[in-house]
Design an enzyme around this catalytic site. Structure first.
Site, PDB file in Angstrom:
ATOM      1  N   ASP A  82       0.595  -1.467  -0.201  1.00  0.00           N
ATOM      2  CA  ASP A  82      -0.194   0.426   0.085  1.00  0.00           C
ATOM      3  C   ASP A  82       0.835   1.064  -0.159  1.00  0.00           C
ATOM      4  OD1 ASP A  82      -2.570   1.278  -0.001  1.00  0.00           O
ATOM      5  OD2 ASP A  82      -1.919   1.626   1.917  1.00  0.00           O
ATOM      6  N   ARG A 127     -11.080   9.748 -11.375  1.00  0.00           N
ATOM      7  CA  ARG A 127     -10.520  10.060 -10.411  1.00  0.00           C
ATOM      8  C   ARG A 127     -10.141   8.668  -9.956  1.00  0.00           C
ATOM      9  NH1 ARG A 127     -14.486  11.085  -5.629  1.00  0.00           N
ATOM     10  NH2 ARG A 127     -13.504  11.639  -4.379  1.00  0.00           N
ATOM     11  N   LYS A 128     -10.335   7.894 -10.287  1.00  0.00           N
ATOM     12  CA  LYS A 128     -10.028   6.519 -10.157  1.00  0.00           C
ATOM     13  C   LYS A 128      -8.163   5.744 -10.924  1.00  0.00           C
ATOM     14  CE  LYS A 128     -14.400   4.573 -10.062  1.00  0.00           C
ATOM     15  NZ  LYS A 128     -15.286   2.987  -9.917  1.00  0.00           N
TER      16      LYS A 128
END
Length: 176
Positions: A82, A127-128
């Site tokens: 992440d 926005r992805k």
């Protein structure tokens, strides 16, 4: 990397003109970050800008990172992925938060090993931001231990002061 299925209309964003140069170590984005900050209990992750829209990170697995005896905890491995995937924003200067992270564990990661993580931006739709990464044991070309696909959502910097506990109305620095 794994073949990522992108939605129709996905495009690669440009690398920002002020992005760190390939090979340059990326700064800690927030000093209190569990993954890249210098807090005692953290992962102390470090990463370098790669070519194009890639980032290369390293996670040194210590005895403090164990799940099963002698093996890295899967949740901490996902955390390391992440972090490196999130650092891709330093290349595009698009602030974003994790929307989804899918991690595939392919082989055990022993204590004492170094996980080499290469992350890349695969495409953007609105926005992805679609990303992927591969983690290899003990060398950039070592055996594949993990792979991941991430979806990050672009946000304004006010997102952090609005939702971060105790940050309402505070000014703080986040890189980039």
């Amino acid at each position: 990397m794994n073949k990522v299925e992108l939605p129709e209309g996905a495009v690669l964003p440009p690398r920002h003109p002020d992005a760190p140069a390939p090979g340059e170590e990326l700064p800690v984005h927030y000093s209190q970050c569990f993954a890249c900050g210098d807090i005692e209990s953290g992962l102390h992750m470090r990463a370098r800008a790669g070519e194009g829209l890639t980032v290369d990170g390293r996670f040194h697995v210590t005895e403090h990172h164990q799940g099963a005896p002698g093996l890295a905890h899967g949740g901490l491995l996902a955390c390391a992925f992440d972090e490196v995937l999130g650092m891709l924003g330093m290349l595009t200067h698009i602030p974003a938060v994790t929307g989804r992270l899918e991690t595939d564990f392919r082989r055990p990661v022993p204590v004492g090993s170094v996980l080499h993580i290469r992350a890349q931006v695969d495409g953007v739709v609105g926005r992805k931001i679609y990303t992927s990464a591969v983690g290899r044991l003990n060398a950039a070309d070592g055996p594949v231990a993990l792979t991941a696909q991430g979806l990050f959502i672009e946000v304004g910097l006010e997102h952090f002061s609005k939702h971060g506990r105790g940050l309402e109305g505070r000014d703080f620095e986040v890189n980039p």
